[in-house]
Design a protein around this motif. Sequence first.
Motif, PDB file in Angstrom:
ATOM      1  N   LEU A  90       0.833  -1.203   0.000  1.00  0.00           N
ATOM      2  CA  LEU A  90       0.000   0.000   0.000  1.00  0.00           C
ATOM      3  C   LEU A  90       0.866   1.250   0.000  1.00  0.00           C
ATOM      4  O   LEU A  90       0.631   2.184  -0.777  1.00  0.00           O
ATOM      5  CB  LEU A  90      -0.931  -0.004   1.220  1.00  0.00           C
ATOM      6  CG  LEU A  90      -1.855   1.209   1.332  1.00  0.00           C
ATOM      7  CD1 LEU A  90      -2.778   1.301   0.132  1.00  0.00           C
ATOM      8  CD2 LEU A  90      -2.661   1.148   2.626  1.00  0.00           C
ATOM      9  N   PHE A  91       1.881   1.301   0.874  1.00  0.00           N
ATOM     10  CA  PHE A  91       2.776   2.456   0.897  1.00  0.00           C
ATOM     11  C   PHE A  91       3.488   2.608  -0.443  1.00  0.00           C
ATOM     12  O   PHE A  91       3.679   3.725  -0.933  1.00  0.00           O
ATOM     13  CB  PHE A  91       3.806   2.293   2.016  1.00  0.00           C
ATOM     14  CG  PHE A  91       3.308   2.683   3.372  1.00  0.00           C
ATOM     15  CD1 PHE A  91       3.059   4.015   3.681  1.00  0.00           C
ATOM     16  CD2 PHE A  91       3.079   1.733   4.348  1.00  0.00           C
ATOM     17  CE1 PHE A  91       2.596   4.379   4.931  1.00  0.00           C
ATOM     18  CE2 PHE A  91       2.613   2.085   5.598  1.00  0.00           C
ATOM     19  CZ  PHE A  91       2.371   3.412   5.892  1.00  0.00           C
ATOM     20  N   GLU A  92       3.882   1.481  -1.023  1.00  0.00           N
ATOM     21  CA  GLU A  92       4.589   1.544  -2.306  1.00  0.00           C
ATOM     22  C   GLU A  92       3.661   2.047  -3.412  1.00  0.00           C
ATOM     23  O   GLU A  92       4.073   2.835  -4.266  1.00  0.00           O
ATOM     24  CB  GLU A  92       5.127   0.153  -2.646  1.00  0.00           C
ATOM     25  CG  GLU A  92       6.179   0.167  -3.740  1.00  0.00           C
ATOM     26  CD  GLU A  92       6.942  -1.150  -3.812  1.00  0.00           C
ATOM     27  OE1 GLU A  92       7.820  -1.261  -4.678  1.00  0.00           O
ATOM     28  OE2 GLU A  92       6.659  -2.064  -3.009  1.00  0.00           O
ATOM     29  N   LEU A  93       2.406   1.607  -3.382  1.00  0.00           N
ATOM     30  CA  LEU A  93       1.443   2.077  -4.374  1.00  0.00           C
ATOM     31  C   LEU A  93       1.218   3.579  -4.252  1.00  0.00           C
ATOM     32  O   LEU A  93       1.240   4.305  -5.251  1.00  0.00           O
ATOM     33  CB  LEU A  93       0.123   1.326  -4.198  1.00  0.00           C
ATOM     34  CG  LEU A  93      -1.028   1.760  -5.112  1.00  0.00           C
ATOM     35  CD1 LEU A  93      -0.677   1.528  -6.577  1.00  0.00           C
ATOM     36  CD2 LEU A  93      -2.308   1.023  -4.748  1.00  0.00           C
ATOM     37  N   VAL A  94       1.018   4.058  -3.026  1.00  0.00           N
ATOM     38  CA  VAL A  94       0.802   5.493  -2.813  1.00  0.00           C
ATOM     39  C   VAL A  94       2.041   6.277  -3.232  1.00  0.00           C
ATOM     40  O   VAL A  94       1.945   7.327  -3.887  1.00  0.00           O
ATOM     41  CB  VAL A  94       0.457   5.766  -1.334  1.00  0.00           C
ATOM     42  CG1 VAL A  94       0.397   7.265  -1.061  1.00  0.00           C
ATOM     43  CG2 VAL A  94      -0.867   5.110  -0.973  1.00  0.00           C
ATOM     44  N   GLY A  95       3.226   5.776  -2.856  1.00  0.00           N
ATOM     45  CA  GLY A  95       4.465   6.461  -3.232  1.00  0.00           C
ATOM     46  C   GLY A  95       4.661   6.516  -4.738  1.00  0.00           C
ATOM     47  O   GLY A  95       5.075   7.560  -5.283  1.00  0.00           O
ATOM     48  N   LYS A  96       4.365   5.428  -5.428  1.00  0.00           N
ATOM     49  CA  LYS A  96       4.515   5.419  -6.886  1.00  0.00           C
ATOM     50  C   LYS A  96       3.533   6.384  -7.555  1.00  0.00           C
ATOM     51  O   LYS A  96       3.876   7.054  -8.538  1.00  0.00           O
ATOM     52  CB  LYS A  96       4.311   4.000  -7.422  1.00  0.00           C
ATOM     53  CG  LYS A  96       5.486   3.070  -7.150  1.00  0.00           C
ATOM     54  CD  LYS A  96       5.255   1.691  -7.746  1.00  0.00           C
ATOM     55  CE  LYS A  96       6.458   0.785  -7.532  1.00  0.00           C
ATOM     56  NZ  LYS A  96       6.262  -0.564  -8.111  1.00  0.00           N
ATOM     57  N   ILE A  97       2.313   6.438  -7.015  1.00  0.00           N
ATOM     58  CA  ILE A  97       1.329   7.378  -7.577  1.00  0.00           C
ATOM     59  C   ILE A  97       1.821   8.814  -7.418  1.00  0.00           C
ATOM     60  O   ILE A  97       1.711   9.631  -8.340  1.00  0.00           O
ATOM     61  CB  ILE A  97      -0.037   7.172  -6.894  1.00  0.00           C
ATOM     62  CG1 ILE A  97      -0.634   5.824  -7.308  1.00  0.00           C
ATOM     63  CG2 ILE A  97      -0.999   8.302  -7.261  1.00  0.00           C
ATOM     64  CD1 ILE A  97      -1.921   5.492  -6.593  1.00  0.00           C
ATOM     65  N   LEU A  98       2.390   9.124  -6.251  1.00  0.00           N
ATOM     66  CA  LEU A  98       2.907  10.483  -6.026  1.00  0.00           C
ATOM     67  C   LEU A  98       4.092  10.781  -6.954  1.00  0.00           C
ATOM     68  O   LEU A  98       4.190  11.879  -7.509  1.00  0.00           O
ATOM     69  CB  LEU A  98       3.329  10.640  -4.570  1.00  0.00           C
ATOM     70  CG  LEU A  98       2.190  10.611  -3.538  1.00  0.00           C
ATOM     71  CD1 LEU A  98       2.755  10.689  -2.123  1.00  0.00           C
ATOM     72  CD2 LEU A  98       1.206  11.751  -3.780  1.00  0.00           C
ATOM     73  N   LEU A  99       4.977   9.792  -7.106  1.00  0.00           N
ATOM     74  CA  LEU A  99       6.129   9.997  -7.992  1.00  0.00           C
ATOM     75  C   LEU A  99       5.689  10.167  -9.446  1.00  0.00           C
ATOM     76  O   LEU A  99       6.207  11.029 -10.172  1.00  0.00           O
ATOM     77  CB  LEU A  99       7.101   8.824  -7.872  1.00  0.00           C
ATOM     78  CG  LEU A  99       7.935   8.749  -6.586  1.00  0.00           C
ATOM     79  CD1 LEU A  99       8.737   7.459  -6.539  1.00  0.00           C
ATOM     80  CD2 LEU A  99       8.867   9.956  -6.484  1.00  0.00           C
ATOM     81  N   ILE A 100       4.717   9.351  -9.869  1.00  0.00           N
ATOM     82  CA  ILE A 100       4.216   9.474 -11.243  1.00  0.00           C
ATOM     83  C   ILE A 100       3.532  10.824 -11.432  1.00  0.00           C
ATOM     84  O   ILE A 100       3.691  11.482 -12.469  1.00  0.00           O
ATOM     85  CB  ILE A 100       3.261   8.313 -11.566  1.00  0.00           C
ATOM     86  CG1 ILE A 100       4.032   6.989 -11.635  1.00  0.00           C
ATOM     87  CG2 ILE A 100       2.532   8.560 -12.885  1.00  0.00           C
ATOM     88  CD1 ILE A 100       3.150   5.775 -11.806  1.00  0.00           C
ATOM     89  N   GLY A 101       2.769  11.236 -10.411  1.00  0.00           N
ATOM     90  CA  GLY A 101       2.113  12.538 -10.506  1.00  0.00           C
ATOM     91  C   GLY A 101       3.112  13.676 -10.595  1.00  0.00           C
ATOM     92  O   GLY A 101       2.959  14.592 -11.420  1.00  0.00           O
ATOM     93  N   LEU A 102       4.155  13.632  -9.771  1.00  0.00           N
ATOM     94  CA  LEU A 102       5.181  14.677  -9.814  1.00  0.00           C
ATOM     95  C   LEU A 102       5.926  14.654 -11.144  1.00  0.00           C
ATOM     96  O   LEU A 102       6.172  15.711 -11.760  1.00  0.00           O
ATOM     97  CB  LEU A 102       6.162  14.483  -8.654  1.00  0.00           C
ATOM     98  CG  LEU A 102       7.336  15.464  -8.575  1.00  0.00           C
ATOM     99  CD1 LEU A 102       6.822  16.895  -8.393  1.00  0.00           C
ATOM    100  CD2 LEU A 102       8.273  15.088  -7.435  1.00  0.00           C
ATOM    101  N   GLY A 103       6.294  13.442 -11.600  1.00  0.00           N
ATOM    102  CA  GLY A 103       6.987  13.343 -12.876  1.00  0.00           C
ATOM    103  C   GLY A 103       6.138  13.829 -14.038  1.00  0.00           C
ATOM    104  O   GLY A 103       6.623  14.523 -14.939  1.00  0.00           O
ATOM    105  N   SER A 104       4.843  13.487 -14.033  1.00  0.00           N
ATOM    106  CA  SER A 104       3.943  13.946 -15.099  1.00  0.00           C
ATOM    107  C   SER A 104       3.803  15.459 -15.087  1.00  0.00           C
ATOM    108  O   SER A 104       3.755  16.101 -16.143  1.00  0.00           O
ATOM    109  CB  SER A 104       2.570  13.285 -14.933  1.00  0.00           C
ATOM    110  OG  SER A 104       2.679  11.879 -14.975  1.00  0.00           O
ATOM    111  N   TYR A 105       3.738  16.024 -13.892  1.00  0.00           N
ATOM    112  CA  TYR A 105       3.628  17.486 -13.769  1.00  0.00           C
ATOM    113  C   TYR A 105       4.857  18.159 -14.382  1.00  0.00           C
ATOM    114  O   TYR A 105       4.743  19.145 -15.138  1.00  0.00           O
ATOM    115  CB  TYR A 105       3.474  17.852 -12.296  1.00  0.00           C
ATOM    116  CG  TYR A 105       3.324  19.331 -12.041  1.00  0.00           C
ATOM    117  CD1 TYR A 105       2.084  19.950 -12.169  1.00  0.00           C
ATOM    118  CD2 TYR A 105       4.413  20.104 -11.660  1.00  0.00           C
ATOM    119  CE1 TYR A 105       1.936  21.309 -11.936  1.00  0.00           C
ATOM    120  CE2 TYR A 105       4.282  21.455 -11.417  1.00  0.00           C
ATOM    121  CZ  TYR A 105       3.038  22.057 -11.557  1.00  0.00           C
ATOM    122  OH  TYR A 105       2.907  23.402 -11.326  1.00  0.00           O
TER     123      TYR A 105
END
Length: 385
Positions: A164-179
């Motif tokens: 769960l932590f890894e999923l949330v962290g990956k979503i945040l990283l993908i969101g930051l990278g996409s931004y």
Amino acid sequence: MQTAGATEANGAPPPVSDITQAINNLSSYIPDSWQPYWEQIQSIPMLAFIVTVGLGYVLAKIAVMVFTKSLSQITKRTKSDVDDQLIATLKKPFFLTIFFFFLGVAVKTVGLSAGLEGGLIRILASLLVISWMMRGFKVLHLLLDTLSRNRARFEIIQPKTIPLFELVGKILLIGLGSYILLIIWGINPTAWLASAGVIGIAVGFAAKDTLANLFSGFFIIADTPYKVGDFVNLDSGERGMVTHVGMRSTRLLTRDDVEITIPNNVIGNAKIINESSGRWEKSRIRIKVGAAYGSDSKQVCDVLMAVANQHDEVVKEPAARVRFRSFGASSLDFELLVWIAQPVLRGRISHELHMQVYDAFNQAGIEIPYAKQDLYIKEFPSNKV
């Protein structure tokens, strides 16, 4: 060569200002004594390109070497090898950052059109962002795995909560990278963020039960009110052994060998009695028995203690005890309290103790009273006609 202002006027995406400005100002960092040589090299575009790429590769290698050596001296003082793995993970993106910067400088020396030149620089910047994002995934997994081993300080991070932590962290990283990628390509991210917010609200309403079970499962695993193998009682009456604790549901195996699947949202808000928790896994059994009035109370206590001490599966510590509870309506009420090793043995041992108490009372001549009624007929009806 067209300027940045001309590029924007022609409808091309605006250049990456920070990177472009740094590349354009690179010549100002070259010593004055080297300026004539640099100008001569620039007069031959392909030579300038090759020299710049080669110089960037060498400098990137040297920078990585210095970076690794310096941090290795610090990490030698630590007992864990996590910092060494972290350094090894970050070496490649650190190298690419320096090398791509010089590669961007090399592109500027070729003399391409502003649109093509800006596009190549954006591609290099995008590849760099993706590289850091992919390495970020590995760093995230490494840190979570390390924190999960230190449960004394980080109880919430456990092997079961890592996904769960890894999923949330990956979503945040993908969101930051996409931004960052949207900014690099000159796309206004405001509209995209607004759309993502609307979609997130819609998905939240559509999957509210699933999300409730997911978050309840996360807190159950983090708080650990029970674990696999524990015997629990729910306020709804279910009792059984926990066979699975997942992110969506918990499964209980009852004494009838029937598996019950309970959504985490339900069990997370229920009152749970964990028979396997506490100071130890041992569980206490209470055997209630009545003796007729006139019985020797000390003899009753001795007989009950003898029954407890003769049973092989009654533990010796804590010791069994007998309590005279009350004067009942037709009996002296006693209670035999014994401890057993595991809650799963409760039913069978209770049965055996009841049988042995009954036999022991019969042998000792102690009467177990039972409810009875005496009917007195005051007068028979007459047979007169």
